[in-house]
Motif scaffolding. Structure first.
Motif, PDB file in Angstrom:
ATOM      1  N   LEU A  93       0.813  -1.202   0.000  1.00 41.11           N
ATOM      2  CA  LEU A  93       0.000   0.000   0.000  1.00 41.11           C
ATOM      3  C   LEU A  93       0.853   1.261   0.000  1.00 41.11           C
ATOM      4  O   LEU A  93       1.841   1.359   0.734  1.00 41.11           O
ATOM      5  N   GLY A  94       0.464   2.236  -0.815  1.00 42.18           N
ATOM      6  CA  GLY A  94       1.103   3.535  -0.812  1.00 42.18           C
ATOM      7  C   GLY A  94       2.592   3.464  -1.082  1.00 42.18           C
ATOM      8  O   GLY A  94       3.052   2.794  -2.008  1.00 42.18           O
ATOM      9  N   ASP A  95       3.366   4.163  -0.243  1.00 47.69           N
ATOM     10  CA  ASP A  95       4.811   4.210  -0.419  1.00 47.69           C
ATOM     11  C   ASP A  95       5.458   2.832  -0.348  1.00 47.69           C
ATOM     12  O   ASP A  95       6.554   2.625  -0.863  1.00 47.69           O
ATOM     13  N   ALA A  96       4.782   1.870   0.289  1.00 49.13           N
ATOM     14  CA  ALA A  96       5.334   0.520   0.391  1.00 49.13           C
ATOM     15  C   ALA A  96       5.500  -0.117  -0.985  1.00 49.13           C
ATOM     16  O   ALA A  96       6.328  -1.017  -1.166  1.00 49.13           O
ATOM     17  N   ALA A  97       4.740   0.365  -1.974  1.00 47.14           N
ATOM     18  CA  ALA A  97       4.881  -0.164  -3.334  1.00 47.14           C
ATOM     19  C   ALA A  97       6.286   0.055  -3.867  1.00 47.14           C
ATOM     20  O   ALA A  97       6.750  -0.697  -4.736  1.00 47.14           O
ATOM     21  N   GLN A  98       6.974   1.076  -3.330  1.00 46.32           N
ATOM     22  CA  GLN A  98       8.333   1.344  -3.777  1.00 46.32           C
ATOM     23  C   GLN A  98       9.319   0.271  -3.314  1.00 46.32           C
ATOM     24  O   GLN A  98      10.446   0.208  -3.798  1.00 46.32           O
ATOM     25  N   THR A  99       8.895  -0.557  -2.360  1.00 40.99           N
ATOM     26  CA  THR A  99       9.748  -1.660  -1.920  1.00 40.99           C
ATOM     27  C   THR A  99       9.526  -2.907  -2.769  1.00 40.99           C
ATOM     28  O   THR A  99      10.130  -3.936  -2.513  1.00 40.99           O
ATOM     29  N   GLY A 100       8.675  -2.799  -3.785  1.00 47.56           N
ATOM     30  CA  GLY A 100       8.327  -3.957  -4.601  1.00 47.56           C
ATOM     31  C   GLY A 100       9.530  -4.665  -5.198  1.00 47.56           C
ATOM     32  O   GLY A 100       9.639  -5.902  -5.126  1.00 47.56           O
ATOM     33  N   ASN A 101      10.461  -3.903  -5.781  1.00 50.21           N
ATOM     34  CA  ASN A 101      11.648  -4.511  -6.373  1.00 50.21           C
ATOM     35  C   ASN A 101      12.471  -5.258  -5.341  1.00 50.21           C
ATOM     36  O   ASN A 101      12.925  -6.385  -5.576  1.00 50.21           O
ATOM     37  N   ARG A 102      12.671  -4.627  -4.178  1.00 48.43           N
ATOM     38  CA  ARG A 102      13.477  -5.258  -3.137  1.00 48.43           C
ATOM     39  C   ARG A 102      12.761  -6.463  -2.545  1.00 48.43           C
ATOM     40  O   ARG A 102      13.390  -7.461  -2.203  1.00 48.43           O
ATOM     41  N   LEU A 103      11.432  -6.367  -2.436  1.00 48.64           N
ATOM     42  CA  LEU A 103      10.670  -7.500  -1.931  1.00 48.64           C
ATOM     43  C   LEU A 103      10.802  -8.694  -2.871  1.00 48.64           C
ATOM     44  O   LEU A 103      11.063  -9.821  -2.431  1.00 48.64           O
TER      45      LEU A 103
END
Length: 291
Positions: A93-103
């Protein structure tokens, strides 16, 4: 603000496909097992783990802090045979989407995933962006494409005189520390507006607070509301606290009648992001029938 801009937030829906490697029977509800197994693997990437799983610490221990992700979990299939696929959604959700690559990079290093008390063995098969069915990573081809977050905005106005709400997974709403077992329409709408506001305020997005308060006031006047709910007992085991924790909630259906048009954008958002507590375990998932 017009109906198109009452609220907005971004999200990244990832569908994770696991391949079963042995005949097994899994727990009746997989939310806790999946969250725990992924969390264990993500501890190898402290930055991602801390942001997703220890968010309350980052928020200085505030109570009821909204988490930056939630799960959609399979509910009916319990028995798996070798080579069968178990699929679930991990939604950022929200800014957490920016961790998608690292996830995705962290998850791609998983050799096997062990689920449930039997430690049943699965392997990561692929990760797909659920919004467009793009394969982002597969076990045989590696990383194929970067994820792209999706902007969710309030929908166009939809005329509605009747709405049925099915609770697909247990719903947990507390008031004064007590778990509610009966809901009225106003309670549901206020919970939805509070969740959207928390997502927007904590992880980026927008919400018209005055519109949210107006819709909560309007909900008080929806009198034709009925529910057929029952209490579903559910527990999860916490390895961190070394104890069993109660995540019981309500299942069943609710319905409302009247001029519900103004509520549709909020209800549709709730269908996407879940409502109530413990959404990181997949709780609070709903489906709507609007007429």
């Amino acid at each position: 603000m017009n109906n198109q801009s009452i609220f907005s937030f971004s999200y990244l829906p990832l569908t994770i496909h696991l391949e079963c490697l042995e005949s097994t029977t899994l727990p009746g509800y997989l939310g806790s097992a999946l969250r725990g197994a992924l969390g264990w693997e993500l501890t190898k990437n402290p930055q991602v783990y801390s942001y997703l799983y220890e968010n309350r610490n980052l928020q200085r221990g505030k109570a009821d802090v909204v988490n930056p992700y939630f799960l959609n979990v399979p509910r009916k299939k319990l028995i798996y045979q070798p080579h069968e696929t178990l699929s679930f959604d991990f939604v950022l959700l929200g800014d957490a989407a920016q961790t998608g690559n690292r996830l995705i990079a962290s998850l791609s290093k998983i050799a096997i995933l062990r689920l449930g008390a039997q430690r049943s063995v699965f392997r990561l098969k692929s990760i797909v962006q659920a919004s467009n069915q793009t394969i982002l990573w597969s076990s045989d081809r590696g990383i194929l494409q970067n994820p792209e977050s999706v902007l969710y905005q309030t929908s166009r106005e939809i005329s509605c005189q009747y709405c049925s709400i099915q609770l697909k997974t247990p719903l947990r709403i507390r008031r004064d520390g007590e778990l509610l077992q009966e809901y009225d329409f106003a309670t549901l709408i206020r919970n939805i507006t509070q969740r959207i506001k928390a997502i927007a305020n904590n992880y980026g997005g927008s919400i018209d607070s005055r519109a949210a308060e107006r819709i909560c006031q309007q909900a008080l006047h929806v009198n034709r509301f009925s529910s057929q709910l029952y209490y579903k007992e559910l527990k999860r085991y916490s390895n961190k606290q070394i104890t069993s924790l109660d995540i019981s909630g309500m299942l069943g259906t609710m319905s409302a009648e009247g001029d519900l048009t103004a509520f549709v954008p909020w209800l549709l958002a709730a269908e996407l992001i879940h409502i109530g507590r413990n959404t990181t375990f997949g709780l609070g998932e709903i489906s709507l029938v609007i007429d």
